[in-house]
Design a protein around this motif. Structure first.
Motif, PDB file in Angstrom:
ATOM      1  N   VAL A   2       0.845  -1.194   0.000  1.00  0.00           N
ATOM      2  CA  VAL A   2       0.000   0.000   0.000  1.00  0.00           C
ATOM      3  C   VAL A   2       0.879   1.242   0.000  1.00  0.00           C
ATOM      4  CG1 VAL A   2      -1.638   1.330   1.378  1.00  0.00           C
ATOM      5  CG2 VAL A   2      -1.936  -1.143   1.142  1.00  0.00           C
ATOM      6  N   GLN A   3       0.498   2.225  -0.793  1.00  0.00           N
ATOM      7  CA  GLN A   3       1.150   3.533  -0.779  1.00  0.00           C
ATOM      8  C   GLN A   3       0.130   4.614  -0.512  1.00  0.00           C
ATOM      9  OE1 GLN A   3       3.246   3.520  -4.628  1.00  0.00           O
ATOM     10  NE2 GLN A   3       5.162   3.229  -3.502  1.00  0.00           N
ATOM     11  N   LEU A   4       0.535   5.613   0.252  1.00  0.00           N
ATOM     12  CA  LEU A   4      -0.366   6.684   0.675  1.00  0.00           C
ATOM     13  C   LEU A   4       0.259   8.025   0.323  1.00  0.00           C
ATOM     14  CD1 LEU A   4      -1.020   5.325   4.280  1.00  0.00           C
ATOM     15  CD2 LEU A   4      -2.353   4.852   2.224  1.00  0.00           C
ATOM     16  N   VAL A   5      -0.544   8.908  -0.255  1.00  0.00           N
ATOM     17  CA  VAL A   5      -0.060  10.241  -0.605  1.00  0.00           C
ATOM     18  C   VAL A   5      -1.062  11.274  -0.103  1.00  0.00           C
ATOM     19  CG1 VAL A   5       0.618  11.810  -2.451  1.00  0.00           C
ATOM     20  CG2 VAL A   5       1.136   9.355  -2.641  1.00  0.00           C
ATOM     21  N   SER A  25      -3.173   3.629  -2.798  1.00  0.00           N
ATOM     22  CA  SER A  25      -2.971   2.668  -3.882  1.00  0.00           C
ATOM     23  C   SER A  25      -2.439   1.370  -3.293  1.00  0.00           C
ATOM     24  CB  SER A  25      -1.991   3.212  -4.922  1.00  0.00           C
ATOM     25  OG  SER A  25      -0.716   3.451  -4.337  1.00  0.00           O
ATOM     26  N   GLY A  26      -2.754   0.266  -3.945  1.00  0.00           N
ATOM     27  CA  GLY A  26      -2.313  -1.029  -3.458  1.00  0.00           C
ATOM     28  C   GLY A  26      -3.356  -1.676  -2.574  1.00  0.00           C
ATOM     29  N   ILE A 109       1.458   1.462   7.785  1.00  0.00           N
ATOM     30  CA  ILE A 109       1.999   2.138   6.601  1.00  0.00           C
ATOM     31  C   ILE A 109       1.583   3.596   6.674  1.00  0.00           C
ATOM     32  CG2 ILE A 109       2.012   2.234   4.081  1.00  0.00           C
ATOM     33  CD1 ILE A 109       1.339  -0.767   4.116  1.00  0.00           C
ATOM     34  N   TRP A 110       2.564   4.492   6.457  1.00  0.00           N
ATOM     35  CA  TRP A 110       2.344   5.924   6.633  1.00  0.00           C
ATOM     36  C   TRP A 110       2.560   6.683   5.329  1.00  0.00           C
ATOM     37  CZ3 TRP A 110       0.767   7.515  11.426  1.00  0.00           C
ATOM     38  CH2 TRP A 110       0.947   6.620  12.477  1.00  0.00           C
ATOM     39  N   GLY A 111       1.794   7.749   5.192  1.00  0.00           N
ATOM     40  CA  GLY A 111       2.071   8.683   4.122  1.00  0.00           C
ATOM     41  C   GLY A 111       3.241   9.573   4.503  1.00  0.00           C
ATOM     42  N   GLN A 112       3.569  10.511   3.610  1.00  0.00           N
ATOM     43  CA  GLN A 112       4.732  11.373   3.832  1.00  0.00           C
ATOM     44  C   GLN A 112       4.431  12.550   4.746  1.00  0.00           C
ATOM     45  OE1 GLN A 112       2.731  11.652   1.274  1.00  0.00           O
ATOM     46  NE2 GLN A 112       2.508  13.846   0.811  1.00  0.00           N
TER      47      GLN A 112
END
Length: 120
Positions: A2-5, A25-26, A109-112
């Motif tokens: 997983v990706q977070l933005v 996403s993911g 899972i963390w975003g930026q």
């Protein structure tokens, strides 16, 4: 994976509003939901609000009644609508993917991060 933005942070005067977005996403099968967290300078990272995969929401006492978490599954996006902002809301805001670690729903899972600055 997983990706977070995140997006939507900025500077606003006290009493104003901002809406944060988190594009996801993911896919991970063990998800128990998403959350927003924030970290002020010199402070630890605290939970602001969470939402489960079934839509159940929780809020920190400091933001309840002012912030609203929501998700649009058609757009794979998590939101945080923030109103009546206070100077103490100034922080870097992070969205997080949460999954079960044992029996505990845990942010993994963390975003930026996106900066929110509230001035008086």
């Amino acid at each position: 994976q997983v990706q977070l933005v995140e997006s939507g942070g900025g500077s606003v005067q006290a009493g104003g509003s901002l809406k944060l977005s988190c594009a996801v996403s993911g896919y991970i099968a063990n998800s128990c939901g998403m959350g927003w967290y924030r970290q002020a300078p010199g402070e630890g990272r605290d939970v602001v609000s969470t939402i489960t995969t079934h839509g159940t929401t929780t809020y920190a006492d400091s933001v309840r009644g002012r912030f609203t978490i929501s998700q649009d599954n058609t757009k794979n996006t998590l939101y945080l609508q923030m109103t009546s902002l206070k100077t103490e809301d100034t922080a870097v805001y992070y969205c997080a993917f949460r999954e079960f670690i044992g029996m505990t729903c845990t942010p993994t899972i963390w975003g930026q991060g996106t900066q929110v600055t509230v001035s008086s």
